[in-house]
Design a protein around this motif. Structure first.
Motif, short mmCIF file in Angstrom:
data_model
loop_
_atom_site.label_atom_id
_atom_site.label_comp_id
_atom_site.label_asym_id
_atom_site.label_seq_id
_atom_site.Cartn_x
_atom_site.Cartn_y
_atom_site.Cartn_z
N LEU A 45 -14.30 -12.51 39.02
CA LEU A 45 -13.53 -13.66 38.51
C LEU A 45 -13.30 -13.53 37.00
O LEU A 45 -12.20 -13.78 36.50
N LEU A 46 -14.35 -13.13 36.30
CA LEU A 46 -14.19 -12.95 34.84
C LEU A 46 -13.13 -11.90 34.53
O LEU A 46 -12.28 -12.10 33.66
N LYS A 47 -13.21 -10.80 35.24
CA LYS A 47 -12.24 -9.72 35.03
C LYS A 47 -10.82 -10.21 35.33
O LYS A 47 -9.89 -9.97 34.56
N PHE A 48 -10.71 -10.91 36.46
CA PHE A 48 -9.40 -11.43 36.86
C PHE A 48 -8.85 -12.37 35.80
O PHE A 48 -7.72 -12.21 35.33
N PHE A 49 -9.65 -13.34 35.37
CA PHE A 49 -9.15 -14.33 34.42
C PHE A 49 -8.96 -13.75 33.02
O PHE A 49 -8.06 -14.16 32.30
N SER A 50 -9.79 -12.78 32.66
CA SER A 50 -9.58 -12.18 31.34
C SER A 50 -8.28 -11.39 31.34
O SER A 50 -7.54 -11.39 30.35
N SER A 51 -7.98 -10.70 32.46
CA SER A 51 -6.71 -9.96 32.50
C SER A 51 -5.53 -10.94 32.47
O SER A 51 -4.53 -10.70 31.80
N LYS A 52 -5.67 -12.07 33.22
CA LYS A 52 -4.61 -13.08 33.20
C LYS A 52 -4.43 -13.61 31.78
O LYS A 52 -3.31 -13.75 31.28
N ARG A 53 -5.56 -13.91 31.15
CA ARG A 53 -5.53 -14.43 29.77
C ARG A 53 -4.86 -13.42 28.85
O ARG A 53 -4.02 -13.76 28.02
N ASN A 54 -5.24 -12.15 29.00
CA ASN A 54 -4.66 -11.12 28.14
C ASN A 54 -3.16 -10.97 28.36
O ASN A 54 -2.40 -10.81 27.40
N ARG A 55 -2.76 -11.03 29.62
CA ARG A 55 -1.31 -10.95 29.90
C ARG A 55 -0.57 -12.11 29.27
O ARG A 55 0.50 -11.94 28.68
N LEU A 56 -1.16 -13.31 29.44
CA LEU A 56 -0.51 -14.49 28.85
C LEU A 56 -0.46 -14.39 27.33
O LEU A 56 0.57 -14.70 26.71
#
Length: 144
Positions: free
Chosen positions: A44-55
């Motif tokens: 989950l952390l990896k997923f949300f950090s990648s989403k955050r980074n993309r945003l």
């Protein structure tokens, strides 16, 4: 006494082994659960950090484009208005200079004209005064 102590020892051994098995069982369950949830957490952390980074990347690029766009617009406007200002300044300074030149020449002519008139008048009246003085001094001398 020996009998009770051996019973006691057997019971202790039995319960300690039960306790150990239970501990082992629950610790392995606990470890599996911890492992499972930590992997879920990590995913989950990896997923949300990648989403955050993309945003973040997306919005920073948008921000940069907007900044670039508005800075170029601002620069064009500044350039445009500074050139307009410079042209107006140049135009009005030349007009001012012409007017100054024109009025200074008029002033000089007028000054020259009136100074010559003044000089003539002064000369005229000084000669009149001198004649009158001469005339009256001669009259006074005759009377004396």
């Amino acid at each position: 006494l020996k009998f009770f102590s051996s019973k006691r020892n057997r019971l202790l051994k039995f319960f300690s082994s039960k306790r150990n098995r239970l501990l082992k069982f629950f610790s392995s369950k606990r470890n599996r659960l911890l492992k499972f949830f930590s992997s879920k957490r990590n995913r989950l952390l990896k997923f949300f950090s990648s989403k955050r980074n993309r945003l973040l990347k997306f919005f920073s690029s948008k921000r940069n484009r907007l900044l670039k766009f508005f800075s170029s617009k601002r620069n064009r406007l500044l350039k445009f208005f500074s050139s307009k200002r410079n042209r107006l300044l140049k135009f009005f300074s030349s007009k001012r200079n012409r007017l100054l030149k024109f009025f200074s020449s008029k002033r000089n002519r007028l000054l020259k004209f009136f100074s010559s008139k003044r000089n003539r008048l002064l000369k005229f009246f000084s000669s009149k005064r001198n004649r009158l003085l001469k005339f009256f001094s001669s009259k006074r001398n005759r009377l004396n």
